[in-house]
Design a protein around this motif. Structure first.
Motif, PDB file in Angstrom:
ATOM      1  N   ASN A  54       0.812  -1.213   0.000  1.00  0.00           N
ATOM      2  CA  ASN A  54       0.000   0.000   0.000  1.00  0.00           C
ATOM      3  C   ASN A  54       0.851   1.270   0.000  1.00  0.00           C
ATOM      4  OD1 ASN A  54      -2.144   1.989   0.750  1.00  0.00           O
ATOM      5  ND2 ASN A  54      -1.107   1.880   2.718  1.00  0.00           N
ATOM      6  N   THR A  58       0.734   4.346  -2.776  1.00  0.00           N
ATOM      7  CA  THR A  58      -0.017   5.567  -2.453  1.00  0.00           C
ATOM      8  C   THR A  58       0.812   6.697  -1.848  1.00  0.00           C
ATOM      9  OG1 THR A  58      -0.593   4.775  -0.207  1.00  0.00           O
ATOM     10  CG2 THR A  58      -2.068   4.157  -2.023  1.00  0.00           C
ATOM     11  N   GLN A  62      -0.334  10.562  -0.484  1.00  0.00           N
ATOM     12  CA  GLN A  62      -0.210  10.920   0.921  1.00  0.00           C
ATOM     13  C   GLN A  62       0.577  12.223   1.088  1.00  0.00           C
ATOM     14  OE1 GLN A  62      -1.342  10.116   3.815  1.00  0.00           O
ATOM     15  NE2 GLN A  62       0.066  11.421   4.974  1.00  0.00           N
ATOM     16  N   ARG A 292      -7.655   8.559  -0.999  1.00  0.00           N
ATOM     17  CA  ARG A 292      -6.430   7.855  -0.611  1.00  0.00           C
ATOM     18  C   ARG A 292      -6.749   6.699   0.326  1.00  0.00           C
ATOM     19  NH1 ARG A 292      -3.363   7.140   3.594  1.00  0.00           N
ATOM     20  NH2 ARG A 292      -4.747   8.462   4.817  1.00  0.00           N
ATOM     21  N   SER A 293      -7.615   6.943   1.317  1.00  0.00           N
ATOM     22  CA  SER A 293      -7.980   5.894   2.275  1.00  0.00           C
ATOM     23  C   SER A 293      -8.750   4.771   1.590  1.00  0.00           C
ATOM     24  CB  SER A 293      -8.822   6.483   3.413  1.00  0.00           C
ATOM     25  OG  SER A 293      -8.078   7.417   4.155  1.00  0.00           O
ATOM     26  N   SER A 296      -5.991   2.932  -0.160  1.00  0.00           N
ATOM     27  CA  SER A 296      -5.040   2.334   0.777  1.00  0.00           C
ATOM     28  C   SER A 296      -5.628   1.154   1.527  1.00  0.00           C
ATOM     29  CB  SER A 296      -4.568   3.389   1.793  1.00  0.00           C
ATOM     30  OG  SER A 296      -3.788   4.368   1.174  1.00  0.00           O
TER      31      SER A 296
END
Length: 311
Positions: A54, A58, A62, A292-293, A296
Motif C-alpha cells: 500500500n 499511495t 499521501q 487515498r484511504s 489504501s
C-alpha cells in the motif's frame, strides 16, 4: 446477527492449499510456510506485506494530502509545491512510513488476533459478550501501535518543505531529534495518535465483517478479492473522514521542532483560528484523504485476506 460478526474472514480457519505452481514447479508450499509461521504469526506477516504494498503505491498521494493538512492549501497548490520540489524529492520521507506502516499494520492485525484469543479464553464462561471482548482487543492493539509514533514524527518533518534544509534523511532526523532534544521530542503528537488509533481499530474490526456480508456473494477468488477491497476501502475511507481533524492536529503538532508541547485542544484552536473558523477549511484535503484511504485500505484489506488464504 450474532456478536461473532466482530470477527473477520481472516479469523476463520483457512482451507489448506498444497502449492502455487508455475509450469508444474512449486513456488510456495502454503501449508509448510503457514506451519513455520505458526497459527498467529501469519497474521503479522500478512499485515506487514499488505501495508508495504500500500505505501509504495499511495505515497505520492499521501504527500499531497500532508501538504493540505499542514498548510490548508488546495490540492492544485500542493501538487505544484511537489513539482517545485522536483522528482528527486517526491519519495523523500518514504522510509519512515514504510517502516512504521509495515510494522503498525502487522501489530494491528497480529495483536488483534492475539488479544482476542487471550481475552476470549479469560472471559470463557464469565458471561462477557464477545463483542465487548473483541472491541477491547482492537482498542489494545491500536494503543500498542502508538509505540511507533517516532516514525510518524520523522515522516512529518521530512515531508514538510520548511525542514528540507535541516533534515537530510531518516537516520539524520532521528539522530538530530535524539541528540538535540531527547526521546520525548520523538513522541510529539502522541495524544492525537492515541485518540485516533484505539477507536478507529474498534470500528474497523467491528464493522468489516458485517459490511462484507452485505456485498454480493463471491463465487471466485477474484470476486472475493474485489469484496475485500470494497469492504476495506469503504470502511477505511469513512474512518479517515471521521478522524480527519485528529490527523490535522497531529500534523501541526509534529511539524514543530523544540519548544513546549501544546495540548490537542490548543493546537486545534490555533488551526481553527488560522483558517478563519471555517469547518470547510479545517477539513481541507478531506476529499483527497477519502480517495487515498479508499485505495489504501482497499489494498491493505484485500492483500491481507489474499495472503491469509495463500498461507
Amino acid at each position: 446477527m450474532a456478536v461473532s460478526t466482530m470477527d473477520s474472514e481472516s479469523a476463520r480457519t483457512p482451507q489448506p492449499q498444497t502449492a502455487l505452481t508455475k509450469g508444474g514447479h512449486s513456488l510456495l508450499h502454503a501449508g509448510a510456510l503457514s506451519t513455520r509461521l505458526g497459527p498467529q504469526g501469519k497474521h503479522y506477516v500478512c499485515g506487514s506485506v499488505a501495508a508495504f504494498t500500500n505505501i509504495v503505491v499511495t505515497f505520492p498521494i499521501q504527500k499531497v494530502l500532508f501538504r493540505q493538512q499542514l498548510h490548508g492549501v488546495s490540492a492544485t497548490e500542493a501538487v505544484q509545491q511537489l513539482q517545485r520540489d522536483g522528482l528527486r524529492n517526491l519519495y523523500r520521507g518514504l522510509l519512515p512510513p514504510l517502516l512504521q506502516k509495515s510494522t503498525t499494520v502487522a501489530i494491528m492485525f497480529g495483536l488483534y488476533e492475539d488479544f482476542s484469543r487471550v481475552l476470549l479464553d479469560q472471559a470463557g464462561g464469565s458471561g462477557v459478550p464477545e463483542l465487548v471482548t473483541r472491541s477491547s482487543a482492537a482498542a489494545l492493539a491500536g494503543t500498542a501501535e502508538a509505540v511507533l509514533t517516532p516514525f510518524e514524527r520523522v515522516q512529518t518533518l521530512l515531508q514538510d518543505h520548511r525542514h528540507h534544509g535541516r533534515f537530510n534523511n531518516t537516520a539524520h532526523t532521528f539522530r538530530t531529534l535524539l541528540t538535540e532534544y531527547g526521546v520525548t521530542e520523538c513522541y510529539r503528537g502522541l495524544v492525537p495518535i492515541l485518540l485516533r488509533n484505539g477507536p478507529s481499530n474498534v470500528l474497523f474490526f467491528g464493522l468489516r465483517g458485517p459490511i462484507k456480508e452485505q456485498l454480493p456473494e463471491a463465487t471466485s477468488r477474484v470476486g472475493n478479492l474485489v469484496n475485500d477491497f470494497v469492504c476495506g476501502g469503504v470502511l477505511g475511507a469513512a474512518l479517515g473522514i471521521m478522524f480527519y481533524p485528529l490527523n490535522v492536529v497531529k500534523s501541526r503538532a509534529q511539524s514543530q521542532v523544540g519548544g513546549a508541547f501544546q495540548p490537542c485542544r490548543a493546537v486545534l484552536l490555533t488551526v481553527w483560528r488560522e483558517r478563519g473558523g471555517s469547518l470547510a477549511m479545517l477539513f481541507r484535503g478531506a476529499h483527497l484523504n477519502w480517495h487515498r484511504s479508499l485505495l489504501s485500505w482497499g489494498i491493505i484489506n484485500a492483500t491481507y485476506e489474499l495472503l491469509l488464504k495463500l498461507l
